[in-house]
Design an enzyme around this catalytic site. Structure first.
Site, mmCIF file in Angstrom:
data_model
loop_
_atom_site.group_PDB
_atom_site.id
_atom_site.type_symbol
_atom_site.label_atom_id
_atom_site.label_comp_id
_atom_site.label_asym_id
_atom_site.label_seq_id
_atom_site.Cartn_x
_atom_site.Cartn_y
_atom_site.Cartn_z
ATOM 1 N N CYS A 187 -15.771 5.032 -3.066
ATOM 2 C CA CYS A 187 -14.470 5.478 -3.591
ATOM 3 C C CYS A 187 -13.583 4.503 -4.365
ATOM 4 O O CYS A 187 -13.450 4.583 -5.575
ATOM 5 C CB CYS A 187 -13.656 6.046 -2.433
ATOM 6 S SG CYS A 187 -14.490 7.289 -1.460
ATOM 7 N N HIS A 222 -5.679 5.491 -3.673
ATOM 8 C CA HIS A 222 -6.625 4.523 -3.099
ATOM 9 C C HIS A 222 -6.746 3.235 -3.915
ATOM 10 O O HIS A 222 -7.812 2.596 -3.935
ATOM 11 C CB HIS A 222 -8.022 5.161 -2.943
ATOM 12 C CG HIS A 222 -8.799 4.611 -1.785
ATOM 13 N ND1 HIS A 222 -10.149 4.816 -1.623
ATOM 14 C CD2 HIS A 222 -8.420 3.831 -0.739
ATOM 15 C CE1 HIS A 222 -10.567 4.225 -0.529
ATOM 16 N NE2 HIS A 222 -9.542 3.613 0.027
HETATM 17 CA CA CA Z 1 -15.706 8.904 -3.001
#
Ligand code: CA
Length: 500
Positions: free
Chosen positions: A79, A137
């Protein structure tokens, strides 16, 4: 198979002609750019890439009306680093962000360095109205937050994942907060609109689609194009889906797969609403839609990367080769398939070209503007490798692809070589047959690692210790190939020795 390929080629040629004809009507306006990013969506988890159990009619309609990419890679196998790579156009190891940010709710001073100008800032400076919806994120200290990284509007959450049902996460959060708990798991914290906490009421995939519709409507009233980075956290865990969507997939026996399918379907419903809004506001014909996943599907959580080998996190294709398409009426060939390798790092310079702007001053990117190659169906990365590298426990998983060939080293096992065009499932290791090719590709990959810098943060204490031990920065024996033909017994023994 040959018929299918030929058919695709004919289709591509026809689409290309249509496309070139329309290029004649010089496209003068800067297009809107809408990036739809799914989270951990597997290669085979959308209809247009062959899924038979998950249905994605709206996404498929767009894919069919545009060009699908069969060899699209992302900058990292999981990610946070993949998103950092996409938004900066840089390999994540070169900017010090190869680990996920911890998201256990503890305050962290880390984030993607501000000197790495995001594509949002570039597009904002080029006159775009910019928005990010969904998962961030990339840092939660003020300087790293979306509104300070070139985005006019942010609706979503800052961590690496989130619960999907507000009626479940909100009471938990409020209870924790009232009890003075610290830290509070970020999967339960309220969504944010810019810096303000909001009381969401909808299943959050639907909420993100709703917000995308809102921003598209607002954008249409402005005399400027928009750039939207719509980063759904679906179908990333936790696996939570609406009853009405689960009902559609009652035929899927495996519970995880059924829930996952329903989560993807919710994204598809949102895409349908977004297309409707683009059409209603007269923006559909002037919008480039790019659809992709941030990394491969996780087959422990319902995903399917067939026919690719491996799962999220791997440097087998299943870890970082993703479903992707471009859609833009009359500008991107419809019904076409682009088989040459491309990477998410290409989006930055490609968008700069479309926005008729230059890269920010001093900005380095690792990707290429692929626009002309896309129109001509020629390979943009003829002379360049596309890499993936993941730090493991004292060694690295690595992959490098150039044209038909790919080398990979996984789990500290010997280097393998595949003709990835003929063998996308990585079944037949040809390293023994072409040792010179392996050697050359490994040497070129090792050369690339000289551009890597010390990570700005580590995910765990163990990661930091591996780095400090010198084994990761020097890549220890990752790039040795003489030992690559170890027998299984020798390999086991070498692991034992490492433990001692
Ligand atoms: Ca991901």
């Amino acid at each position: 198979m040959i018929n299918i390929v030929t058919n695709h080629k004919i289709k591509f040629a026809l689409a290309l002609i249509l496309c070139l004809v329309s290029f004649g009507q010089a496209q003068t306006k800067k297009p809107n750019i809408l990036v739809i990013l799914c989270d951990d969506l597997g290669y085979n988890d959308v209809g247009f890439n062959g899924s038979t159990d998950i249905i994605t009619p709206e996404i498929d309609k767009l894919a069919k009306g545009g060009t699908t990419f069969t060899s699209a890679y992302v900058g990292h196998t999981f990610c946070g680093p993949s998103r950092a790579a996409l938004l900066t156009g840089r390999y994540t190891q070169e900017i010090g962000t190869p680990y996920n940010l911890r998201d256990d709710g503890r305050a962290t001073p880390s984030g993607v360095p501000v000197k790495e100008t995001f594509m949002s800032t570039m597009l904002h400076d080029a006159g775009y109205y910019t928005s990010v919806i969904g998962k961030w994120h990339l840092g939660d200290n003020p300087e790293f937050r979306p509104n300070n990284r070139g985005f006019d509007d942010f609706y979503g959450f800052l961590g690496g994942g989130h619960k999907y049902f507000p009626e479940k996460y909100q009471p938990y959060y409020e209870k924790q907060k009232a009890a003075g708990a610290y830290p509070i798991n970020v999967y339960f914290t309220p969504l944010l609109h810019n810096d303000k906490e909001v009381k969401e009421t909808e299943y959050i995939t639907d909420a993100f689609s709703r917000e995308a519709v809102r921003v598209i409507k607002e954008s249409s009233a402005k005399k400027k194009p928009f750039f939207m980075y719509l980063a759904y956290n679906a179908p990333h865990v936790p696996l939570e889906a609406k009853e009405e969507d689960l009902k559609i997939f009652e035929n899927i026996k495996d519970k995880d797969r059924r829930t996952y399918a329903a989560m993807v379907y919710a994204v598809d419903r949102g895409v349908g609403e977004i297309v409707k809004t683009l059409k209603a506001t007269n923006q559909f014909d002037n919008t480039l839609i790019v659809f992709l996943s941030d990394n491969g599907g996780n087959f422990d959580h319902g995903a399917n990367n067939y026919p690719l080998k491996g799962t999220k996190g791997d440097t087998f294709e299943g870890g970082f080769r993703v479903p992707m398409f471009f859609h833009w009426p009359n500008q991107v060939a419809a019904g076409a398939q682009f088989d040459h390798p491309v990477t998410a790092l290409d989006l930055y310079p490609t968008f700069a070209h479309l926005a008729k702007t230059k890269l920010p001053k001093g900005k380095k990117v690792n990707g290429l503007n692929i626009w002309n190659d896309l129109a001509a169906n020629t390979s943009p990365h003829k002379n360049e490798m596309i890499y993936a590298l993941r730090y493991r426990e004292g060694y690295c998983d690595v992959a490098a692809r150039k044209e038909d060939w790919k080398i990979t080293r996984m789990g500290n096992e010997p280097w393998q070589l595949f003709n990835i065009t003929n063998d996308m499932g990585e079944h037949k290791d040809l390293a023994g047959q072409f040792p010179e090719r392996v050697k050359e590709m490994v040497a070129e990959t090792k050369e690339w690692t000289k551009s890597h810098i010390t990570p700005l943060w580590f995910y765990s204490q163990a990661d930091a210790e591996y780095w400090a031990s010198g084994r990761l920065p020097n890549y220890d024996d990752t790039f040795e190939i003489e030992k690559l033909r170890m027998s299984p017994i020798e390999y086991q023994e070498s692991l034992e020795q490492k433990k001692e």
